[in-house]
Design an enzyme around this catalytic site. Structure first.
Site, PDB file in Angstrom:
ATOM      1  CB  VAL A   1     -30.689 -24.337 -17.830  1.00 24.53           C
ATOM      2  CG1 VAL A   1     -32.167 -23.442 -19.448  1.00 24.53           C
ATOM      3  CG2 VAL A   1     -30.176 -23.962 -18.734  1.00 24.53           C
ATOM      4  CB  CYS A   2     -34.626 -20.513 -15.176  1.00 25.20           C
ATOM      5  SG  CYS A   2     -36.631 -19.991 -15.075  1.00 25.20           S
ATOM      6  CB  VAL A   3     -37.453 -25.616 -15.170  1.00 23.49           C
ATOM      7  CG1 VAL A   3     -38.224 -24.723 -13.895  1.00 23.49           C
ATOM      8  CG2 VAL A   3     -38.632 -27.038 -15.655  1.00 23.49           C
TER       9      VAL A   3
END
Lengths: 130, 102, 138
Positions: A77-79
């Protein structure tokens, strides 16, 4: 072949995540390797463990989690996108002073570099979105 | 290099189908998924566009998406190939790259 | 930050207006990271994506951050292949002069500023797109 998957929409509102799930299952069935599934834009919402759909509906986050467990798939998941939308693991929750984390088992939060790396390392990158 | 283009929007909703077709190089293939499967039905106002595109590209539609929308496989434009998710996987590996017209 | 020296051709296809959805902004974030991995990056602007490059964007009234100046910084990240679909401009009654000028500095020519913008037909863009290793569209 090594396949990279990019998912840009959240669950339920769009079919994107469902289509990606069916695609990934079929790819595994055919013997391909899923190098990574990367969740970006509203796609990060697939990673919440707080979703509680009605019993006769599918639980998309749980389906990803189960698939990842069975086939050892890297769900990332992209931070930055996750912070905007309130998807947090324990470390992010602490860093941002939130009272809870909400990430589903099997997902991990990391940087956008993981998407670029998937583009570099996988033989194909396939995007599912709206 | 050959490319697979996927489209997931109804042609009645926006211009993704038209944009995809206008930017598709010969030897490319187009796969209609999700709401875009409407594009391959006979006698919609887009049927002519799809029929003429079949001269230049291979066109595919995802069967589970047609069935989910109650669209009869018998009414799919001739020449359009109807495939399952397994076929979708094969298309991505048979082509050199994939562009999703989101 | 290159991955064992592998350099792939990445193209980012931008087809949506800025602000109405987040795609333009978050696409730009991926573009900058890709450049940091020393990859061969190109950007295509087609359909409503051409509006992303409009000059004089003022976002005070909508309460959102104006990120249009980031495009002008692409040259500093060695991103110098920007393709604009001429037909999309024509269809919208726009010309290239409505868009920002994007430049990069050529070290080999005493840092002369050169344009990063290539105005192309759909047929040309289609050809360039099919030569890419990885295409992402937001």
């Amino acid at each position: 072949m090594k396949l990279g998957i990019l998912i840009n929409e959240g669950p339920y509102q769009h079919q994107a995540s469902d289509t990606a799930l069916q695609y990934v299952k079929a790819a595994i069935e055919k013997g391909h390797e899923i190098y990574r599934v990367f969740f970006y834009n509203d796609g990060v919402n697939n990673a919440t463990r707080f979703a509680s759909p009605p019993q006769d509906d599918r639980n998309i986050s749980k389906e990803w989690s189960a698939l990842a467990k069975t086939h050892d798939i890297d769900l990332v998941v992209c931070v930055a996108a996750a912070q905007r939308r309130g998807i947090l693991d324990k470390g992010e929750a602490e860093r941002n002073g939130k009272d809870s984390d909400n990430i589903e088992e099997g997902f991990r939060i990391s940087g956008l570099g993981q998407l670029v790396e998937a583009g570099i390392q996988a033989d194909r990158l396939i995007t599912f979105g709206d | 290099m050959s490319m697979l283009h996927t489209v997931n929007k109804s042609p009645f909703e926006n211009s993704s189908v038209a944009s995809c077709i206008s930017m598709c190089a010969k030897s490319s293939s187009i796969l209609f998924i999700e709401d875009a499967v409407i594009s391959v039905m006979k006698s919609t106002k887009f049927a002519e566009m799809i029929e003429s595109s079949l001269k230049d590209f291979k066109i595919y539609a995802l069967k589970p998406d047609l069935e989910a929308r109650g669209l009869s496989l018998n009414n799919v434009i001739e020449g359009v190939e109807i495939i399952e998710y397994e076929g979708f996987v094969d298309l991505t590996t048979e082509h050199d790259s994939v562009q999703s017209w989101l | 930050m290159s991955e064992e020296g592998i350099v792939k051709k990445f193209m980012y296809v931008n087809r949506k207006c800025p602000y109405g959805t987040i795609y333009a902004l978050e696409s730009l974030e991926v573009v900058l990271i890709t450049a940091a991995f020393d990859q061969d990056v190109s950007l295509a602007f087609t359909d409503d994506g051409v509006y992303q490059l409009m000059k004089d964007q003022k976002t005070d009234g909508i309460g959102m951050k104006n990120f249009s100046s980031t495009y002008a910084a692409l040259g500093d990240y060695e991103i110098k292949k920007i393709f604009i679909d001429k037909e999309s401009l024509d269809e919208r009654g726009l010309s290239i002069s409505d868009l920002q000028e994007l430049v990069w500095e050529d070290e080999d020519e005493d840092y002369a500023e050169k344009s990063s913008i290539n105005l192309v037909s759909r047929a040309e863009l289609s050809k360039i797109m099919s030569q890419q290793d990885v295409v992402m569209s937001f």
